[in-house]
Design a protein around this motif. Structure first.
Motif, mmCIF file in Angstrom:
data_model
loop_
_atom_site.group_PDB
_atom_site.id
_atom_site.type_symbol
_atom_site.label_atom_id
_atom_site.label_comp_id
_atom_site.label_asym_id
_atom_site.label_seq_id
_atom_site.Cartn_x
_atom_site.Cartn_y
_atom_site.Cartn_z
ATOM 1 N N GLY A 16 -8.851 -1.214 -11.358
ATOM 2 C CA GLY A 16 -9.037 0.182 -10.966
ATOM 3 C C GLY A 16 -9.772 1.007 -11.985
ATOM 4 O O GLY A 16 -10.381 0.503 -12.930
ATOM 5 N N GLU B 96 -12.163 -1.702 -5.387
ATOM 6 C CA GLU B 96 -10.855 -1.964 -5.998
ATOM 7 C C GLU B 96 -10.061 -2.969 -5.162
ATOM 8 O O GLU B 96 -9.489 -3.919 -5.691
ATOM 9 N N PHE C 82 -7.039 4.957 0.685
ATOM 10 C CA PHE C 82 -6.254 3.739 0.867
ATOM 11 C C PHE C 82 -6.775 2.892 2.019
ATOM 12 O O PHE C 82 -6.705 1.661 1.978
ATOM 13 N N ASP D 257 -5.160 0.538 -9.044
ATOM 14 C CA ASP D 257 -5.189 2.000 -9.160
ATOM 15 C C ASP D 257 -4.105 2.478 -10.124
ATOM 16 O O ASP D 257 -4.392 2.753 -11.281
ATOM 17 N N GLN E 37 0.821 -1.199 0.000
ATOM 18 C CA GLN E 37 0.000 0.000 0.000
ATOM 19 C C GLN E 37 0.863 1.260 0.000
ATOM 20 O O GLN E 37 2.047 1.222 0.364
ATOM 21 N N VAL F 285 -0.109 -1.256 -5.064
ATOM 22 C CA VAL F 285 -0.631 0.085 -5.334
ATOM 23 C C VAL F 285 0.599 0.978 -5.480
ATOM 24 O O VAL F 285 1.113 1.518 -4.507
#
Length: 326
Positions: A143, A285, A57, A130, A49, A105
């Motif tokens: 995403g 997502e 997030f 994303d 992340q 991500v």
């Protein structure tokens, strides 16, 4: 940013590796923001992340945790705290710990590629969320189509201008020039509004940080008294812009359009100076990414691309989002 959340209960690991990555074992809490859920003999999936400060997030994490619980996989979430190098280290450590899949991500979509290739070559399934990581090592991308959504936002501004009899809006942009995604949102928006006759008077860099975005937006509002529209490309940019409009008493002369709802953005909609916000669905997502990773580990063919649509939130439909941001 997104929908009502029911966070799944997770346990966190007790031990840190030298890089700060949690081991995949259960129990305990640490300072890294990483968390592990699941148990022995389950497929192991690592989620790399960006940070755990942004609502976006955190909601993505919640969706991922929900999918992990439903799918019966062990999920470890690593918080890179906005450091691209830590993301690469996390992926390397997931490889060393013999994880089955990694969900990324990415902060730096180019810089992440070597680590992603190492993971793929080691047999891990790779899902990007994303941020678009254009690499053959990525099995599936999950995403928003940011280019299409930015064009949608631009068309919305064009329609707004037409309805308000504003023939050639003068638009300032509060961006995050260090963000690949937000540059896409900027560029495709600009093309769309300029094609309809709008003028981009200035672009400022909020650096993907709320305080920096507020300062940049305040400077923009001060230096461009002729500007009547501000477009913010992400959550920190929009938060900073809303705060700047209030601090500069500019609500009567500019309309704000941007990305990702927050309590502050909703207050701007209620006050009338925020006209439209592109709302993503980060929970979906995260959910779809872990679900896809589990399927890939089980031998399924990659879906390659999973699109998650956006909604433009205005005064007409904002009520359905209020409960999330009380």
């Amino acid at each position: 940013m997104a929908r009502s959340i029911r966070l799944t209960r997770i346990t966190t690991a007790t031990a840190l590796l030298a890089t700060g990555l949690l081991a995949a074992a259960c129990g305990g809490t640490d300072d890294s923001g990483s968390a592990a859920s699941g148990g022995a003999d389950k497929p192991k999936i690592g989620l790399v992340q960006i940070n755990q400060q942004a609502i976006f997030f955190n909601e993505m994490n919640a969706g991922a945790q929900q999918a992990a619980k439903e799918a019966g996989v062990e999920l470890t979430v690593f918080n890179a705290n906005d450091d691209p190098a830590k993301q690469n280290e996390a992926i390397d450590n997931f490889v060393q710990q013999q994880f089955d899949a990694v969900v990324v991500v990415a902060i730096d979509v180019e810089g992440i590629k070597p680590a992603v290739k190492i993971a793929k070559d080691a047999g891990l399934k790779v899902v990007a969320v994303d941020a678009i990581v254009d690499s053959p090592s990525v099995d599936t991308q999950v995403g928003v189509d940011n280019a299409a959504a930015a064009q949608q936002a631009g068309a919305f501004v064009n329609d707004w201008a037409k309805a308000q009899n504003v023939s050639a809006p003068k638009i300032g942009v509060v961006g995050a020039l260090n963000s690949f995604i937000q540059n896409i949102r900027k560029d495709d928006f600009v093309k769309t509004v300029e094609g309809a006759g709008a003028k981009i008077v200035q672009t400022v860099d909020g650096q993907n940080k709320q305080e920096a975005a507020m300062t940049a937006a305040e400077n923009l509002l001060t230096s461009r008294s002729d500007m009547n529209v501000v477009y913010a490309t992400g959550e920190p940019a929009l938060l900073g812009t809303v705060a700047a409009v209030k601090s500069q008493n500019a609500a009567d002369r500019v309309k704000v359009f941007g990305w990702d709802l927050t309590k502050e953005a909703i207050s701007g909609i209620d006050a009338g100076f925020v006209a439209g916000v592109v709302q993503q669905d980060p929970k979906t997502e995260g959910y779809e990414a872990v679900k896809e990773a589990k399927a890939l580990v089980g031998g399924a063919q990659p879906k390659k691309k999973i699109d998650v649509p956006v909604t433009i939130v205005t005064k007409d439909n904002v009520d359905q989002y209020r409960a999330t941001f009380k």
